[in-house]
Scaffold this motif. Structure first.
Motif, PDB file in Angstrom:
ATOM      1  N   LYS A   1      13.281  -9.249  -9.755  1.00  0.00           N
ATOM      2  CA  LYS A   1      12.067  -9.671  -9.687  1.00  0.00           C
ATOM      3  C   LYS A   1      10.840  -8.311  -9.865  1.00  0.00           C
ATOM      4  O   LYS A   1       9.863  -8.592  -9.913  1.00  0.00           O
ATOM      5  CB  LYS A   1      11.617 -10.422  -8.521  1.00  0.00           C
ATOM      6  CG  LYS A   1      12.401 -11.744  -8.475  1.00  0.00           C
ATOM      7  CD  LYS A   1      12.065 -12.481  -7.135  1.00  0.00           C
ATOM      8  CE  LYS A   1      13.072 -13.301  -6.920  1.00  0.00           C
ATOM      9  NZ  LYS A   1      12.881 -14.207  -5.569  1.00  0.00           N
TER      10      LYS A   1
ATOM     11  N   GLU B   1      22.033 -18.946 -10.814  1.00  0.00           N
ATOM     12  CA  GLU B   1      20.976 -19.842 -10.899  1.00  0.00           C
ATOM     13  C   GLU B   1      19.782 -18.620 -11.135  1.00  0.00           C
ATOM     14  O   GLU B   1      19.111 -18.831 -12.063  1.00  0.00           O
ATOM     15  CB  GLU B   1      20.548 -20.527  -9.724  1.00  0.00           C
ATOM     16  CG  GLU B   1      21.671 -21.816  -9.549  1.00  0.00           C
ATOM     17  CD  GLU B   1      22.985 -21.306  -8.797  1.00  0.00           C
ATOM     18  OE1 GLU B   1      23.138 -20.069  -8.534  1.00  0.00           O
ATOM     19  OE2 GLU B   1      23.880 -22.151  -8.894  1.00  0.00           O
ATOM     20  N   LYS B   2      19.768 -17.576 -10.516  1.00  0.00           N
ATOM     21  CA  LYS B   2      18.552 -16.724 -10.805  1.00  0.00           C
ATOM     22  C   LYS B   2      18.743 -15.851 -12.135  1.00  0.00           C
ATOM     23  O   LYS B   2      17.884 -15.571 -12.698  1.00  0.00           O
ATOM     24  CB  LYS B   2      18.748 -15.721  -9.577  1.00  0.00           C
ATOM     25  CG  LYS B   2      18.442 -16.078  -8.198  1.00  0.00           C
ATOM     26  CD  LYS B   2      18.650 -15.124  -7.107  1.00  0.00           C
ATOM     27  CE  LYS B   2      18.239 -15.764  -5.769  1.00  0.00           C
ATOM     28  NZ  LYS B   2      18.513 -14.829  -4.578  1.00  0.00           N
TER      29      LYS B   2
ATOM     30  N   ASP C   1      17.603 -18.255 -14.450  1.00  0.00           N
ATOM     31  CA  ASP C   1      16.070 -18.428 -14.388  1.00  0.00           C
ATOM     32  C   ASP C   1      15.768 -17.358 -15.439  1.00  0.00           C
ATOM     33  O   ASP C   1      14.503 -17.604 -15.864  1.00  0.00           O
ATOM     34  CB  ASP C   1      15.556 -18.309 -13.110  1.00  0.00           C
ATOM     35  CG  ASP C   1      15.960 -19.692 -12.433  1.00  0.00           C
ATOM     36  OD1 ASP C   1      16.190 -20.678 -12.822  1.00  0.00           O
ATOM     37  OD2 ASP C   1      15.838 -19.596 -11.136  1.00  0.00           O
TER      38      ASP C   1
ATOM     39  N   HIS D   1      16.104 -18.047 -19.057  1.00  0.00           N
ATOM     40  CA  HIS D   1      14.844 -18.966 -19.535  1.00  0.00           C
ATOM     41  C   HIS D   1      13.388 -18.445 -19.545  1.00  0.00           C
ATOM     42  O   HIS D   1      12.732 -19.140 -19.965  1.00  0.00           O
ATOM     43  CB  HIS D   1      15.065 -20.174 -18.837  1.00  0.00           C
ATOM     44  CG  HIS D   1      16.358 -21.113 -19.287  1.00  0.00           C
ATOM     45  ND1 HIS D   1      17.750 -21.028 -18.818  1.00  0.00           N
ATOM     46  CD2 HIS D   1      16.683 -22.142 -20.149  1.00  0.00           C
ATOM     47  CE1 HIS D   1      18.437 -21.769 -19.279  1.00  0.00           C
ATOM     48  NE2 HIS D   1      17.675 -22.434 -20.105  1.00  0.00           N
ATOM     49  N   ASN D   2      13.220 -17.098 -18.921  1.00  0.00           N
ATOM     50  CA  ASN D   2      11.985 -16.718 -19.358  1.00  0.00           C
ATOM     51  C   ASN D   2      11.732 -15.859 -20.395  1.00  0.00           C
ATOM     52  O   ASN D   2      12.712 -14.568 -20.540  1.00  0.00           O
ATOM     53  CB  ASN D   2      11.948 -15.698 -17.762  1.00  0.00           C
ATOM     54  CG  ASN D   2      10.521 -15.091 -17.671  1.00  0.00           C
ATOM     55  OD1 ASN D   2       9.734 -15.218 -18.631  1.00  0.00           O
ATOM     56  ND2 ASN D   2      10.177 -14.739 -16.363  1.00  0.00           N
TER      57      ASN D   2
ATOM     58  N   ARG E   1      23.181 -25.649 -18.923  1.00  0.00           N
ATOM     59  CA  ARG E   1      21.963 -24.805 -18.944  1.00  0.00           C
ATOM     60  C   ARG E   1      22.388 -23.596 -19.902  1.00  0.00           C
ATOM     61  O   ARG E   1      21.592 -23.189 -20.628  1.00  0.00           O
ATOM     62  CB  ARG E   1      21.622 -24.274 -17.655  1.00  0.00           C
ATOM     63  CG  ARG E   1      20.907 -25.094 -16.758  1.00  0.00           C
ATOM     64  CD  ARG E   1      20.355 -24.492 -15.508  1.00  0.00           C
ATOM     65  NE  ARG E   1      19.180 -23.557 -16.027  1.00  0.00           N
ATOM     66  CZ  ARG E   1      18.411 -22.912 -14.834  1.00  0.00           C
ATOM     67  NH1 ARG E   1      19.168 -22.559 -13.887  1.00  0.00           N
ATOM     68  NH2 ARG E   1      17.328 -21.963 -15.381  1.00  0.00           N
TER      69      ARG E   1
END
Length: 816
Positions: free
Chosen positions: A201, A235-236, A239, A242-243, A278
């Motif tokens: 992040k 999962e991270k 994410d 998909h960004n 996904r």
């Protein structure tokens, strides 16, 4: 100067000077000041060196030459906080240079640097200390020092530092350290995984990239993947994928995803939570070709295990891959083909690709200008057609075999290997095999047989074995020059290459011409050497040797000295004598070209009745009138056949045309064969048949000879006369009127084979050769016994006598 007044002398002195500002333009002077005992001077000297070193590598090397490194290493442990900080700044900047870094490795500075990574230390110290370790950790010995000096715990803690420079440097150190397995384990044991995931992040791309590269390394470990899973790592990552604002991170993130999905347990858990769905959505979502290609490669890595393939099949991955085969970008299609190849190890997936119409699409890629795509397409077809006849038929129906034949001349070794493997798979079906042959498939394999690539050789040799199914195919291979490189492969030290080469040789021996040619090329000698080697011989090499010998009985008899009852002598057989182990047995044509010498004669069998079946001889060896004369003068046939023999001998004496440049018909042998059929076969008793045949042979070759008079039997002179008259070392067996054991046994075997009687031919020592026959004894009630017994046939001393094997009489006949 005037003297000072008393008043002036009474002015009191101060104990110290006021602080002096330090200015120097000489690096050498500043380096010398690093040994000062004054803390203020040390602070300013370190600061000056830092400033000087920042200006470039030349300055850093200059400082190294002036000896700045050693005092700086001491000052990083100074009690003064400011001195330590400035010393670290100078040392950290200097360590980024390669020469300085190499010198620093030998100064044992790593323990001192690690000691200053405590929370109480200044943030600047952390920054430049980690910078220094990041430079050093590239070296494997330094990585070991960092690990053994317990450097991992403080470095992992610094991942959460508020200073991005400290974080970046710490990440670099950890990335370098995790190249070693112990450090890799330490990351998850010391709780580093959550920190690495949190850094995804970060506002700084360089930190995000380093975090992903480090995660890619540590996620190869199963225990680490467990912690990664517990921390919701997958999962991270999804994410992040998909960004669309973080597309620069997608490629590295996909590598981590592939590692996470590499074991079935993790894959199943992720699948159960919808993670795999996904991922499939991401794969099919239009991206840049590079990202999409990497995403498909991720699936390929996942499909390496059987359990994973099952899960992917349940997720209908085949449908997604077939769709990707129709995109524009060649790299994406190549990655899709590789994924198809991996998934095709799952039997149900093979059928799915066919049902979805994927095979014609893959075949289309063979015409691509992209070498990488053609290679991937052949890889997919090889997997799709393996043990799947319906897929092989589907490829054939789209003309895939024709395109694959063209790929055999591709510059890519992988493409050639895959194409040969696919053609081999397809050739299992006769209709496809015929079509491959009709399109020049076996000729196209000749060049790949000369390859230096082991996999090309393995697949090509096996393909040759599959295609050389009949004499026509073998003839095509021989005409195209394929036998020579095939025989050369028998020298290979690669077990699979040698095995498949032996298999192909075994198949090609089905054609006598090929067998003779391979013998001429030295195949027998090579196989003898292979079969003598404990490490190289296999059942395949033994079978190739046996098949080669069985297809060339002349060579077999010369090398082994034994022909079994099933080894049928036919026209063209010749006895060149016993060959030593490893010795090359020359062909009849080569032997006939040799000038007449003092060696033993070569005895040739020619049972042909017309010139089309005769054994070809060199053009310079013309049938002479002497041959006809010899044949007509023998006079050893029984009176009732004399007139017929004379008639045929007269026919032999007729002039031959230029077209008949071959060995003359052995009229005497043909008459003996006819005599045997007419006089032997009508006999009802099998024992009497063998005895009568023995007497016929004996009479033809000089009659009975007593053992004590054997030395008076002038067969050697007779053979010399024949060679002189024929002007050749090669003598047709029918012309021999004086023969001993070896000649009579060969004639007996020849006649027996012609009239379908069973016997062996065994060569002993010193010209002793004999025939064994098997008979069933009869009991007192004239009933045939179920126990057979072997006999030696006496052709020399008491012609027609059958000597039971292993009896004194038989042993006397076999030995001198």
């Amino acid at each position: 100067m005037g003297r000072k007044s008393k008043k002036e002398s009474e002015t009191p002195f101060k104990e110290t000077f006021e602080p002096l500002s330090l200015e120097s333009k000489t690096p050498a002077t500043v380096v010398l000041l690093l040994n000062s005992h004054e803390e203020d001077i040390l602070v300013k000297a370190c600061e000056a060196i830092h400033t000087f070193a920042e200006k470039g590598d030349e300055n850093k090397v200059c400082l190294l030459g002036l000896g700045a490194l050693e005092p700086l290493c001491k000052l990083i442990a100074h009690s003064n906080r400011l001195v330590r900080r400035n010393a670290f700044m100078a040392l950290g900047i200097m360590a980024t240079n390669g020469e300085v870094n190499n010198a620093l490795k030998n100064m044992n500075a790593i323990p001192l640097i690690i000691q200053k990574l405590t929370p109480e230390e200044d943030g600047v110290v952390h920054e430049f200390a980690t910078l220094c370790l990041a430079s050093l950790s590239v070296d494997i010995t330094c990585r070991v020092q960092i690990y053994t000096n317990n450097g991992m715990p403080p470095i992992i803690k610094l991942l959460t530092s508020p200073d991005p420079d400290v974080t970046k440097n710490s990440l670099e150190i950890i990335f370098n350290l995790v190249q070693d397995y112990k450090s890799l384990q330490a990351v998850y044991e010391l709780g580093g995984i959550p920190s690495l995931l949190e850094l995804l992040k970060s506002d700084f791309p360089v930190i995000q990239h380093l975090a992903l590269k480090t995660l890619q390394c540590v996620s190869t470990d199963k225990d680490t993947r467990k912690t990664f899973r517990e921390e919701q790592g997958f999962e991270k990552l999804m994410d992040l994928l998909h960004n669309m604002h973080l597309t620069d991170l997608h490629a590295e993130a996909l590598h981590v995803v592939a590692n996470c999905l590499s074991d079935s347990e993790t894959l199943q858990l992720i699948h159960n939570k919808g993670g795999l769905a996904r991922l499939m959505d991401f794969v099919l979502t239009p991206h840049t070709p590079g990202i999409q290609s990497t995403a498909v490669k991720c699936l390929t890595r996942v499909a390496q295990s059987s359990d994973s393939r099952t899960v992917l099949h349940e997720q209908d991955v085949e449908k997604a891959l077939v769709e990707l085969l129709s995109v524009v970008d060649d790299n994406v299609k190549a990655s899709a083909c590789q994924a198809v190849a991996a998934m095709s190890f799952h039997p149900a997936s093979k059928d799915s690709f066919r049902d979805l119409g994927g095979l014609p699409v893959v075949v289309q890629q063979l015409s691509s200008e992209s070498s990488a795509l053609r290679e991937a397409a052949t890889q997919a077809l090889s997997s799709l057609t393996h043990s799947n006849k319906l897929n092989a038929l589907a490829v054939y129906e789209t003309g895939g075999h024709e395109a694959l034949i063209q790929q055999l001349c591709d510059s890519s070794a992988r493409t050639v290997a895959n194409s040969a493997a696919t053609l081999c798979n397809m050739a299992e079906q006769e209709i496809i095999q015929s079509s491959i042959l009709s399109h020049g498939g076996i000729q196209a394999l000749v060049e790949p047989l000369k390859s230096k690539d082991s996999q090309v050789l393995i697949n090509t040799a096996l393909c040759v074995a599959m295609l050389a199914c009949d004499n026509e195919a073998r003839a095509k291979l021989q005409k195209a020059g394929g036998l020579q490189p095939l025989v050369a492969l028998l020298h290979s030290n690669n077990e699979e290459v040698l095995q498949n080469a032996c298999f192909a040789v075994n198949v090609c021996t089905g054609d006598t011409s090929c067998a003779v040619e391979m013998c001429r090329l030295g195949a027998l000698e090579i196989l003898q050497e292979v079969n003598r080697s404990v490490n190289r011989r296999t059942s395949f090499s033994k079978l190739a040797m046996i098949s080669l010998l069985n297809s060339n009985l002349s060579v077999k008899y010369s090398l082994t000295g034994h022909l079994a009852s099933i080894d049928i002598i036919t026209s063209g057989f010749y006895d060149v004598g016993k060959a030593c182990l490893g010795q090359t047995v020359l062909t009849l044509e080569e032997l006939s070209k040799q000038p007449v010498n003092q060696h033993r004669a070569i005895i040739v069998v020619n049972t042909a009745t017309d010139h089309r079946e005769t054994v070809d001889m060199p053009e310079e060896r013309q049938p002479s009138q002497s041959e006809s004369e010899i044949s007509s003068k023998r006079g050893r046939i029984t009176p009732r056949k004399k007139k017929e023999k004379d008639k045929q001998c007269d026919e032999v004496q007729e002039p031959r045309t230029e077209k008949q440049q071959s060995m003359m018909e052995d009229v005497s042998l043909q008459m003996l064969i006819k005599e045997a059929r007419e006089s032997i076969l009508p006999l009802k008793d099998e024992k009497e048949q063998y005895a009568a045949l023995a007497r016929l042979v004996s009479e033809a070759m000089g009659g009975a000879v007593a053992i004590e008079k054997l030395h008076q039997f002038q067969w050697v002179l007779h053979h010399s006369e024949l060679r002189f008259q024929l002007k050749s070392n090669v003598i047709p067996i029918g012309l021999i009127s004086k023969g001993i054991y070896c000649h009579r046994a060969l004639l007996f075997k020849c006649l027996a084979d012609c009239i379908e009687m069973s016997c062996t031919l065994v060569r002993g020592e010193y010209n002793r050769t004999w025939n064994e026959v098997v008979l069933f004894r009869e009991n007192s009630n004239n009933q045939r016994s179920s126990q057979p017994r072997r006999y030696i046939v006496d052709l020399m001393h008491q012609p027609g006598t059958l000597l039971a094997v292993d009896t004194p009489a038989a042993l006397q006949y076999q030995t001198i």
